[in-house]
Design an enzyme around this catalytic site. Structure first.
Site: not given
Length: 286
Positions: A101, A266
């Site tokens: 991320d 994620h």
């Protein structure tokens, strides 16, 4: 909270900003960088596995967790320099680098700016900044509403987020994960507390990705600069969902690329730590 078996240090980044850094194991160094809205604790499983035969370094990025939170200085170039400085302070002139991320964007910049330092690079579930903004359009851009919110001038985003911080940050923990059990209640509480106490710096980090990061990445693209080390990218297949070819986007930046998709959510380092650990080991063999 801490990663079991790791020692903790306060080390200096750029301009004297102190970073909270967990270090464990021995052997060739691997640096692991977390993303939003989390801290270095995302690596708790992966780090322990890699520490069997590597020196594993897990900092809280500037502005996050227990690291310093200056009001500005969140270009990915500065944040990458933090990481290189911390590794050097620990005695490592070269290291493999893994980012998730926001940490993956820092890792990407470190690979471009410090190609003689970063020996191997892994980026989890991102596109490079320029590509991220390019693929966000129409109604599909609604998924990235936080990117646009935090790109606004100083003031309003900070006040809006601070007014409902736990709801805001918790929304992403809930939305982006596929396995709620992967983030236990005590770890989730740690992430929320850390983010609640870092709203201005987190917004500043995102704001940089709509300003100085775009400028610096555009300069590299125009100059033909690419990642020359072995690169692995692991992503959810959201490129297909949003109508773009993620692998092709990454091939524009990396000359030695292994691009993979995952069925994990994620938060893949927490949802599928075995998969990510194995992928890191595969990368280090290249």
């Amino acid at each position: 909270m801490r990663i079991e078996g790791f020692a903790y240090h306060r080390l200096s980044g750029v301009d004297g900003v102190e970073l909270n850094v967990a270090v464990g194991g021995s052997g060739p160094p691997v640096v692991l960088l977390h993303g939003f809205p989390q801290t270095h604790l995302i690596w708790r499983e992966v780090a322990r596995e890699l520490a069997v035969d590597h020196t594993v370094i897990c900092p809280d990025l500037r502005g996050y967790g227990e690291s310093g939170k200056p009001l500005d200085g969140y270009s990915k170039r500065t944040m990458a320099a933090d990481v290189v400085g911390v590794a050097a302070e620990l005695g490592h002139s070269q290291f493999a680098l893994v980012g998730h991320d926001r940490g993956a964007l820092v890792a990407f910049r470190a690979g471009l700016d410090h190609p003689d330092v970063v020996t191997h690079l892994m980026c989890l579930d991102v596109l490079p900044t320029l590509d991220m903004w390019d693929v966000m359009h129409g109604t599909t851009a609604a998924v990235g509403f936080h990117l646009y919110l935090m790109a606004q001038p100083v003031g309003l985003p900070e006040r809006m987020i601070a007014a409902a911080a736990d709801e805001f940050f918790g929304y992403f923990l809930d939305l982006w994960g596929k396995d709620p059990a992967a983030i236990p209640a005590d770890v989730r509480a740690e992430y929320l507390a850390a983010s609640r106490n870092a709203v201005p710096s987190i917004v500043a980090d995102y704001r940089a990705s709509a300003t100085i990061d775009v400028q610096q990445d555009s300069e590299d693209l125009a100059a033909g600069n690419k990642l020359r080390m072995p690169v692995t990218v692991i992503q959810q297949d959201w490129g297909a969902a949003l109508g773009f070819d993620a692998a092709a986007r990454w091939k524009n930046w990396a000359t030695n690329l292994d691009h993979r998709t995952t069925t994990a959510g994620h938060f893949m380092a927490e949802e599928s730590p075995g998969e990510i650990t194995a992928a890191v080991r595969d990368l280090l063999k290249r």
